[in-house]
Design a protein around this motif. Sequence first.
Motif, PDB file in Angstrom:
ATOM      1  N   PHE A 152       0.840  -1.196   0.000  1.00 16.78           N
ATOM      2  CA  PHE A 152       0.000   0.000   0.000  1.00 16.78           C
ATOM      3  C   PHE A 152       0.878   1.251   0.000  1.00 16.78           C
ATOM      4  CE2 PHE A 152      -2.359   3.373   2.158  1.00 16.78           C
ATOM      5  CZ  PHE A 152      -3.547   3.387   1.433  1.00 16.78           C
ATOM      6  N   GLU A 153       1.854   1.268   0.885  1.00 16.47           N
ATOM      7  CA  GLU A 153       2.747   2.431   0.973  1.00 16.47           C
ATOM      8  C   GLU A 153       3.500   2.652  -0.325  1.00 16.47           C
ATOM      9  OE1 GLU A 153       5.141   1.561   4.404  1.00 16.47           O
ATOM     10  OE2 GLU A 153       3.644   2.385   5.800  1.00 16.47           O
ATOM     11  N   GLN A 154       3.956   1.589  -0.949  1.00 24.30           N
ATOM     12  CA  GLN A 154       4.713   1.691  -2.191  1.00 24.30           C
ATOM     13  C   GLN A 154       3.829   2.086  -3.373  1.00 24.30           C
ATOM     14  OE1 GLN A 154       6.439  -2.008  -3.503  1.00 24.30           O
ATOM     15  NE2 GLN A 154       7.944  -0.974  -4.778  1.00 24.30           N
ATOM     16  N   THR A 155       2.615   1.593  -3.399  1.00 24.11           N
ATOM     17  CA  THR A 155       1.735   1.779  -4.551  1.00 24.11           C
ATOM     18  C   THR A 155       0.885   3.042  -4.460  1.00 24.11           C
ATOM     19  OG1 THR A 155       1.570  -0.620  -4.690  1.00 24.11           O
ATOM     20  CG2 THR A 155      -0.037   0.638  -5.953  1.00 24.11           C
ATOM     21  N   ILE A 156       0.341   3.332  -3.289  1.00 29.63           N
ATOM     22  CA  ILE A 156      -0.666   4.387  -3.152  1.00 29.63           C
ATOM     23  C   ILE A 156      -0.108   5.689  -2.569  1.00 29.63           C
ATOM     24  CG2 ILE A 156      -2.922   4.952  -2.141  1.00 29.63           C
ATOM     25  CD1 ILE A 156      -2.983   2.706  -4.286  1.00 29.63           C
ATOM     26  N   LEU A 157       0.768   5.601  -1.592  1.00 24.55           N
ATOM     27  CA  LEU A 157       1.269   6.818  -0.943  1.00 24.55           C
ATOM     28  C   LEU A 157       1.972   7.812  -1.873  1.00 24.55           C
ATOM     29  CD1 LEU A 157       2.481   5.736   2.611  1.00 24.55           C
ATOM     30  CD2 LEU A 157       0.364   6.885   1.942  1.00 24.55           C
ATOM     31  N   PRO A 158       2.641   7.376  -2.939  1.00 26.72           N
ATOM     32  CA  PRO A 158       3.273   8.362  -3.822  1.00 26.72           C
ATOM     33  C   PRO A 158       2.291   9.337  -4.488  1.00 26.72           C
ATOM     34  CG  PRO A 158       4.209   6.201  -4.212  1.00 26.72           C
ATOM     35  CD  PRO A 158       3.023   6.011  -3.300  1.00 26.72           C
ATOM     36  N   HIS A 159       1.005   9.068  -4.403  1.00 28.99           N
ATOM     37  CA  HIS A 159       0.010   9.896  -5.084  1.00 28.99           C
ATOM     38  C   HIS A 159      -0.697  10.874  -4.131  1.00 28.99           C
ATOM     39  CE1 HIS A 159       0.899   7.359  -8.418  1.00 28.99           C
ATOM     40  NE2 HIS A 159       0.565   6.300  -7.718  1.00 28.99           N
ATOM     41  N   THR A 160      -0.094  11.104  -2.982  1.00 27.78           N
ATOM     42  CA  THR A 160      -0.695  11.994  -1.984  1.00 27.78           C
ATOM     43  C   THR A 160      -0.877  13.412  -2.521  1.00 27.78           C
ATOM     44  OG1 THR A 160       0.245  10.668  -0.204  1.00 27.78           O
ATOM     45  CG2 THR A 160      -0.461  12.891   0.369  1.00 27.78           C
ATOM     46  N   ASP A 161       0.104  13.920  -3.260  1.00 29.81           N
ATOM     47  CA  ASP A 161      -0.016  15.284  -3.797  1.00 29.81           C
ATOM     48  C   ASP A 161      -1.194  15.406  -4.759  1.00 29.81           C
ATOM     49  OD1 ASP A 161       2.148  16.136  -2.311  1.00 29.81           O
ATOM     50  OD2 ASP A 161       3.575  16.016  -3.971  1.00 29.81           O
ATOM     51  N   ALA A 162      -1.360  14.430  -5.635  1.00 30.78           N
ATOM     52  CA  ALA A 162      -2.491  14.453  -6.573  1.00 30.78           C
ATOM     53  C   ALA A 162      -3.810  14.330  -5.818  1.00 30.78           C
ATOM     54  CB  ALA A 162      -2.361  13.322  -7.597  1.00 30.78           C
ATOM     55  N   ALA A 163      -3.835  13.488  -4.781  1.00 30.50           N
ATOM     56  CA  ALA A 163      -5.056  13.325  -3.981  1.00 30.50           C
ATOM     57  C   ALA A 163      -5.417  14.643  -3.296  1.00 30.50           C
ATOM     58  CB  ALA A 163      -4.863  12.218  -2.944  1.00 30.50           C
ATOM     59  N   TYR A 164      -4.439  15.288  -2.712  1.00 27.57           N
ATOM     60  CA  TYR A 164      -4.697  16.562  -2.044  1.00 27.57           C
ATOM     61  C   TYR A 164      -5.115  17.623  -3.061  1.00 27.57           C
ATOM     62  CZ  TYR A 164      -4.215  20.915   0.413  1.00 27.57           C
ATOM     63  OH  TYR A 164      -4.481  22.158   0.937  1.00 27.57           O
ATOM     64  N   ASN A 165      -4.449  17.658  -4.193  1.00 30.85           N
ATOM     65  CA  ASN A 165      -4.773  18.646  -5.224  1.00 30.85           C
ATOM     66  C   ASN A 165      -6.242  18.537  -5.637  1.00 30.85           C
ATOM     67  OD1 ASN A 165      -4.177  20.723  -7.104  1.00 30.85           O
ATOM     68  ND2 ASN A 165      -3.813  19.214  -8.697  1.00 30.85           N
ATOM     69  N   LEU A 166      -6.698  17.324  -5.923  1.00 26.74           N
ATOM     70  CA  LEU A 166      -8.099  17.136  -6.312  1.00 26.74           C
ATOM     71  C   LEU A 166      -9.033  17.497  -5.161  1.00 26.74           C
ATOM     72  CD1 LEU A 166     -10.278  16.244  -8.307  1.00 26.74           C
ATOM     73  CD2 LEU A 166      -9.924  13.885  -7.498  1.00 26.74           C
ATOM     74  N   ALA A 167      -8.734  17.028  -3.971  1.00 28.85           N
ATOM     75  CA  ALA A 167      -9.593  17.329  -2.819  1.00 28.85           C
ATOM     76  C   ALA A 167      -9.645  18.829  -2.547  1.00 28.85           C
ATOM     77  CB  ALA A 167      -9.094  16.582  -1.580  1.00 28.85           C
ATOM     78  N   ARG A 168      -8.538  19.497  -2.693  1.00 27.92           N
ATOM     79  CA  ARG A 168      -8.484  20.953  -2.456  1.00 27.92           C
ATOM     80  C   ARG A 168      -9.363  21.690  -3.458  1.00 27.92           C
ATOM     81  NH1 ARG A 168      -9.404  25.282  -2.256  1.00 27.92           N
ATOM     82  NH2 ARG A 168      -8.180  27.123  -1.768  1.00 27.92           N
TER      83      ARG A 168
END
Length: 176
Positions: free
Chosen positions: A11-27
């Motif tokens: 999970f950490e290797q696959t999903i965590l690298p996309h935190t910036d994109a997740a925050y960008n969309l949520a913002r």
Amino acid sequence: MVEEKDTLARFEQTILPHTDAAYNLARWLTRNDHDAEDMVQEAYLRAFRFFSTFHGMDARAWLLTIVRNTCYTWLHQNRAHEMTTLFDEEIHSVDTDTSNPATLAMRSADHRILTQALDELPVEFREVVVLRDLEGFSYKEIAGIANIPTGTVMSRLARATERLKNILCAKSMEKP
């Protein structure tokens, strides 16, 4: 115990690298830093809970689908009035101008004006612009994330582009 550690590591290797994109969309969907952080946290919890259903597809698109659904659920519960867009022929009509104001404005020096203009768009238009122009997803990928037909993605982008053009033109006329 070993299986849980393996799942967490994957999970950490696959999903965590996309935190910036997740925050960008949520913002962009919530229009608020703190709400966006809460939505990303909730989305990550959901993503981890359902990580067993992830089967090697595009991790970024999978996560952003969860972020989008989390944000929309929250928006329906807390800001239902933002979820409806009335059709206005003058605003929603598409003319033959092929320039993309979002792309043109992003290239300009005044990023603040673009941010304000994007903030003025209804959530469903803001969403497709962010996914297309800021996150670089294809129409097909956006359709999958938003769970809407590709034609609807194109229509929303066209309407959002027209609205952005009108907003940006109005803002440029306001400058002294």
